[in-house]
Design a protein around this motif. Structure first.
Motif, PDB file in Angstrom:
ATOM      1  N   GLU A 247       0.813  -1.210   0.000  1.00 23.55           N
ATOM      2  CA  GLU A 247       0.000   0.000   0.000  1.00 23.55           C
ATOM      3  C   GLU A 247       0.855   1.272   0.000  1.00 23.55           C
ATOM      4  O   GLU A 247       0.566   2.237  -0.712  1.00 23.55           O
ATOM      5  CB  GLU A 247      -0.936  -0.011   1.218  1.00 23.55           C
ATOM      6  CG  GLU A 247      -2.031   1.017   1.164  1.00 23.55           C
ATOM      7  CD  GLU A 247      -3.085   0.785   2.232  1.00 23.55           C
ATOM      8  OE1 GLU A 247      -4.091   1.520   2.221  1.00 23.55           O
ATOM      9  OE2 GLU A 247      -2.910  -0.128   3.070  1.00 23.55           O
ATOM     10  N   ASN A 261      -4.358   6.470  -5.089  1.00 25.92           N
ATOM     11  CA  ASN A 261      -4.701   5.513  -4.044  1.00 25.92           C
ATOM     12  C   ASN A 261      -4.328   4.117  -4.546  1.00 25.92           C
ATOM     13  O   ASN A 261      -3.923   3.952  -5.704  1.00 25.92           O
ATOM     14  CB  ASN A 261      -6.196   5.594  -3.690  1.00 25.92           C
ATOM     15  CG  ASN A 261      -7.098   5.415  -4.908  1.00 25.92           C
ATOM     16  OD1 ASN A 261      -6.843   4.563  -5.763  1.00 25.92           O
ATOM     17  ND2 ASN A 261      -8.152   6.217  -5.007  1.00 25.92           N
ATOM     18  N   PRO A 262      -4.433   3.091  -3.699  1.00 28.90           N
ATOM     19  CA  PRO A 262      -4.045   1.743  -4.139  1.00 28.90           C
ATOM     20  C   PRO A 262      -4.798   1.265  -5.381  1.00 28.90           C
ATOM     21  O   PRO A 262      -4.216   0.597  -6.244  1.00 28.90           O
ATOM     22  CB  PRO A 262      -4.381   0.874  -2.921  1.00 28.90           C
ATOM     23  CG  PRO A 262      -4.213   1.802  -1.754  1.00 28.90           C
ATOM     24  CD  PRO A 262      -4.714   3.125  -2.246  1.00 28.90           C
ATOM     25  N   GLU A 263      -6.071   1.606  -5.474  1.00 27.22           N
ATOM     26  CA  GLU A 263      -6.860   1.182  -6.638  1.00 27.22           C
ATOM     27  C   GLU A 263      -6.338   1.820  -7.922  1.00 27.22           C
ATOM     28  O   GLU A 263      -6.233   1.161  -8.967  1.00 27.22           O
ATOM     29  CB  GLU A 263      -8.337   1.531  -6.438  1.00 27.22           C
ATOM     30  CG  GLU A 263      -9.052   0.688  -5.409  1.00 27.22           C
ATOM     31  CD  GLU A 263      -8.727   1.064  -3.967  1.00 27.22           C
ATOM     32  OE1 GLU A 263      -9.036   0.266  -3.062  1.00 27.22           O
ATOM     33  OE2 GLU A 263      -8.154   2.149  -3.744  1.00 27.22           O
ATOM     34  N   ALA A 264      -6.009   3.113  -7.839  1.00 22.59           N
ATOM     35  CA  ALA A 264      -5.469   3.804  -9.017  1.00 22.59           C
ATOM     36  C   ALA A 264      -4.103   3.240  -9.389  1.00 22.59           C
ATOM     37  O   ALA A 264      -3.771   3.096 -10.576  1.00 22.59           O
ATOM     38  CB  ALA A 264      -5.369   5.304  -8.740  1.00 22.59           C
ATOM     39  N   LEU A 266      -3.118   0.198  -8.856  1.00 24.27           N
ATOM     40  CA  LEU A 266      -3.366  -1.102  -9.463  1.00 24.27           C
ATOM     41  C   LEU A 266      -3.697  -0.944 -10.945  1.00 24.27           C
ATOM     42  O   LEU A 266      -3.171  -1.690 -11.790  1.00 24.27           O
ATOM     43  CB  LEU A 266      -4.516  -1.810  -8.746  1.00 24.27           C
ATOM     44  CG  LEU A 266      -4.847  -3.210  -9.261  1.00 24.27           C
ATOM     45  CD1 LEU A 266      -3.766  -4.206  -8.840  1.00 24.27           C
ATOM     46  CD2 LEU A 266      -6.221  -3.669  -8.757  1.00 24.27           C
ATOM     47  N   GLU A 267      -4.536   0.036 -11.263  1.00 24.41           N
ATOM     48  CA  GLU A 267      -4.903   0.281 -12.661  1.00 24.41           C
ATOM     49  C   GLU A 267      -3.673   0.671 -13.485  1.00 24.41           C
ATOM     50  O   GLU A 267      -3.506   0.215 -14.625  1.00 24.41           O
ATOM     51  CB  GLU A 267      -5.968   1.379 -12.742  1.00 24.41           C
ATOM     52  CG  GLU A 267      -7.316   0.982 -12.187  1.00 24.41           C
ATOM     53  CD  GLU A 267      -7.963  -0.155 -12.955  1.00 24.41           C
ATOM     54  OE1 GLU A 267      -7.788  -0.219 -14.198  1.00 24.41           O
ATOM     55  OE2 GLU A 267      -8.612  -1.010 -12.318  1.00 24.41           O
ATOM     56  N   CYS A 285      -5.784  -7.833  -0.133  1.00 24.10           N
ATOM     57  CA  CYS A 285      -5.103  -7.413  -1.356  1.00 24.10           C
ATOM     58  C   CYS A 285      -6.110  -7.166  -2.465  1.00 24.10           C
ATOM     59  O   CYS A 285      -7.269  -7.611  -2.404  1.00 24.10           O
ATOM     60  CB  CYS A 285      -4.099  -8.467  -1.805  1.00 24.10           C
ATOM     61  SG  CYS A 285      -4.878  -9.986  -2.443  1.00 24.10           S
ATOM     62  N   ILE A 286      -5.651  -6.456  -3.496  1.00 21.86           N
ATOM     63  CA  ILE A 286      -6.400  -6.295  -4.727  1.00 21.86           C
ATOM     64  C   ILE A 286      -5.477  -6.697  -5.867  1.00 21.86           C
ATOM     65  O   ILE A 286      -4.259  -6.520  -5.795  1.00 21.86           O
ATOM     66  CB  ILE A 286      -6.909  -4.845  -4.930  1.00 21.86           C
ATOM     67  CG1 ILE A 286      -5.779  -3.832  -4.735  1.00 21.86           C
ATOM     68  CG2 ILE A 286      -8.072  -4.553  -4.006  1.00 21.86           C
ATOM     69  CD1 ILE A 286      -6.205  -2.377  -4.954  1.00 21.86           C
ATOM     70  N   LYS A 288      -5.267  -7.486 -10.431  1.00 20.19           N
ATOM     71  CA  LYS A 288      -5.903  -7.349 -11.736  1.00 20.19           C
ATOM     72  C   LYS A 288      -5.125  -8.119 -12.788  1.00 20.19           C
ATOM     73  O   LYS A 288      -3.893  -8.109 -12.808  1.00 20.19           O
ATOM     74  CB  LYS A 288      -6.007  -5.877 -12.138  1.00 20.19           C
ATOM     75  CG  LYS A 288      -6.791  -5.649 -13.430  1.00 20.19           C
ATOM     76  CD  LYS A 288      -7.120  -4.191 -13.670  1.00 20.19           C
ATOM     77  CE  LYS A 288      -7.987  -4.041 -14.928  1.00 20.19           C
ATOM     78  NZ  LYS A 288      -8.393  -2.648 -15.159  1.00 20.19           N
ATOM     79  N   THR A 293     -10.679  -7.934 -12.057  1.00 12.67           N
ATOM     80  CA  THR A 293     -10.144  -7.358 -10.827  1.00 12.67           C
ATOM     81  C   THR A 293     -10.767  -8.081  -9.640  1.00 12.67           C
ATOM     82  O   THR A 293     -11.980  -8.321  -9.624  1.00 12.67           O
ATOM     83  CB  THR A 293     -10.455  -5.857 -10.723  1.00 12.67           C
ATOM     84  OG1 THR A 293      -9.906  -5.173 -11.853  1.00 12.67           O
ATOM     85  CG2 THR A 293      -9.862  -5.256  -9.450  1.00 12.67           C
ATOM     86  N   ARG A 295     -10.693  -8.614  -5.144  1.00 16.90           N
ATOM     87  CA  ARG A 295     -10.284  -8.148  -3.814  1.00 16.90           C
ATOM     88  C   ARG A 295     -10.452  -9.324  -2.862  1.00 16.90           C
ATOM     89  O   ARG A 295     -11.527  -9.916  -2.789  1.00 16.90           O
ATOM     90  CB  ARG A 295     -11.139  -6.966  -3.358  1.00 16.90           C
ATOM     91  CG  ARG A 295     -10.755  -6.425  -1.986  1.00 16.90           C
ATOM     92  CD  ARG A 295     -11.659  -5.276  -1.580  1.00 16.90           C
ATOM     93  NE  ARG A 295     -11.428  -4.098  -2.388  1.00 16.90           N
ATOM     94  CZ  ARG A 295     -10.570  -3.124  -2.081  1.00 16.90           C
ATOM     95  NH1 ARG A 295      -9.847  -3.214  -0.975  1.00 16.90           N
ATOM     96  NH2 ARG A 295     -10.438  -2.080  -2.873  1.00 16.90           N
TER      97      ARG A 295
END
Length: 374
Positions: A247, A261-264, A266-267, A285-286, A288, A293, A295
């Motif tokens: 993170e 952020n973590p989601e961004a 990841l993308e 965790c997440i 992709k 995707t 979680r």
């Protein structure tokens, strides 16, 4: 039905040149280790962390004199009595080492190391530790000189602070790598390190010629923060097939950008890598892959004895899942099980008891346990 963990036995390493090993000519998974590293792990009180350079919780390089000073101070600030062997330990260390050792010992996969270690006592310790789990060390060059060391300070909450000393450590050079080092392997595990980029680029170039996939760990939030631009260029090269970030590293990766952020993160990683994973500590965790995707929550209790190696062992489980053809969600679940196993004891080496804990967690989740779990 219980499971029993049985460590493999292998060689004790050659005296010079390449270290010997008996775990097969072409390991399925290789770890790149420009300089072998030995970890000195110890539980310490908060006061010591305020006395050493760098931020608590991260990894900050020190010179040999500072390393020796910290090791002396550890004896004073140790949280447990000196006769308590569980309060400190010295083992083969480093992110790649932890991942490879986990794959070999806990998951029974054929693994090896390519790189170099010194011919000193620390080098012998490294070779002995990794060989005991059947890791193929025939590609690990034994060189004259010292082996790198790292002090891993673990506080009352189980958070770890790393202070590596790489000064004058025996190191493999880019032009020493050959195609035979990578021939027949499926994956190469590497760690981002700005000082090793020439070696990393050379290893990737040769590995790609042999059809080897590349797994990258982002190392630490300090490394991402200080060397963000070359890291972005590295990721955008398209040579990285799988990338792991925690993170904090994910936050640093997109620092200053709107909606970071973590989601961004990841993308962003998924745009350049076939598989992208961001670990979120106690929040799971997440991940992709393509358009999928997932979680996945953390496995087991949230309280950690020592967080050292949690991300490294998560990578072990995830890579095992990929090798076995599991789904993205299942890969994350295995990773969460293996990451949860290492935080239950001190250091990045999973104990036999905690491998058993992991196997039981995998069974509970409906995951097939590794064939080496008898």
């Amino acid at each position: 039905m219980g499971v029993e963990y049985q460590p493999k036995k292998s060689c004790n390493g050659g005296e010079e040149g390449h270290c010997d090993s008996a775990s097969g000519d072409h390991p399925l998974i290789l770890g790149l280790l420009p300089s072998a590293l030995v970890d000195h792990v110890a539980k310490v009180d908060w006061s010591l962390l305020s006395q050493i350079p760098g931020e608590p919780g991260g990894s900050f390089p020190v010179e040999n004199e500072e390393l020796e000073h910290i090791l002396r101070e550890v004896k004073v600030h140790n949280l447990s009595s000196l006769d308590d062997s569980s309060s400190s330990k010295t083992i083969a260390g480093g992110s790649v080492t932890n991942t490879i050792r986990g794959l070999a010992s806990g998951f029974g996969l054929s693994c090896g190391m390519v790189g170099a270690c010194g011919d000193d006592q620390q080098g012998k310790l490294f070779v002995g530790n990794m060989s005991s789990y059947g890791v193929n060390l025939s590609r690990l060059r034994r060189k004259k000189g010292s082996t790198a060391q790292c002090v891993c300070l673990v506080d009352e909450l189980g958070n770890r602070t790393m202070r590596p000393c790489l000064s004058n450590a025996a190191k493999i050079q880019a032009d020493e790598l050959i195609r035979e080092d990578f021939k027949g392997s499926k994956w190469l595990v590497i760690r981002y390190a700005i000082a090793n980029m020439e070696i990393i680029h050379a290893a990737i170039r040769i590995a790609k010629q042999e059809g080897v996939l590349i797994s990258l760990d982002l190392a630490s939030f300090e490394m991402v923060r200080k060397f963000r631009l070359p890291l972005l260029q590295f990721l955008e090269s398209g040579n990285i097939d799988l990338c792991f970030a925690n993170e904090d590293e994910a936050t640093e990766l997109l620092r200053g950008e709107e909606g970071a952020n973590p989601e961004a993160a990841l993308e962003f990683l998924a745009k350049h890598c076939k598989w992208a994973v961001v670990t979120l500590g106690p929040n799971g965790c997440i991940a992709k892959h393509g358009k999928e995707t997932v979680r996945v929550p953390a496995i087991g209790e949230a309280k950690a004895v020592d967080a050292t190696g949690a991300g490294d062992l998560f990578a072990s489980g995830f890579l095992y899942g990929l090798v076995k053809g599991l789904s993205l969600e299942e890969c994350c679940k295995v990773g969460s099980c293996s990451g949860g196993s290492v935080i239950r004891a001190l250091g990045g080496e999973v104990t036999p008891e905690n491998w058993q804990w992991m196997y039981k967690q995998m069974q509970t989740k409906g995951l097939t346990i590794p064939s080496n779990a008898k």
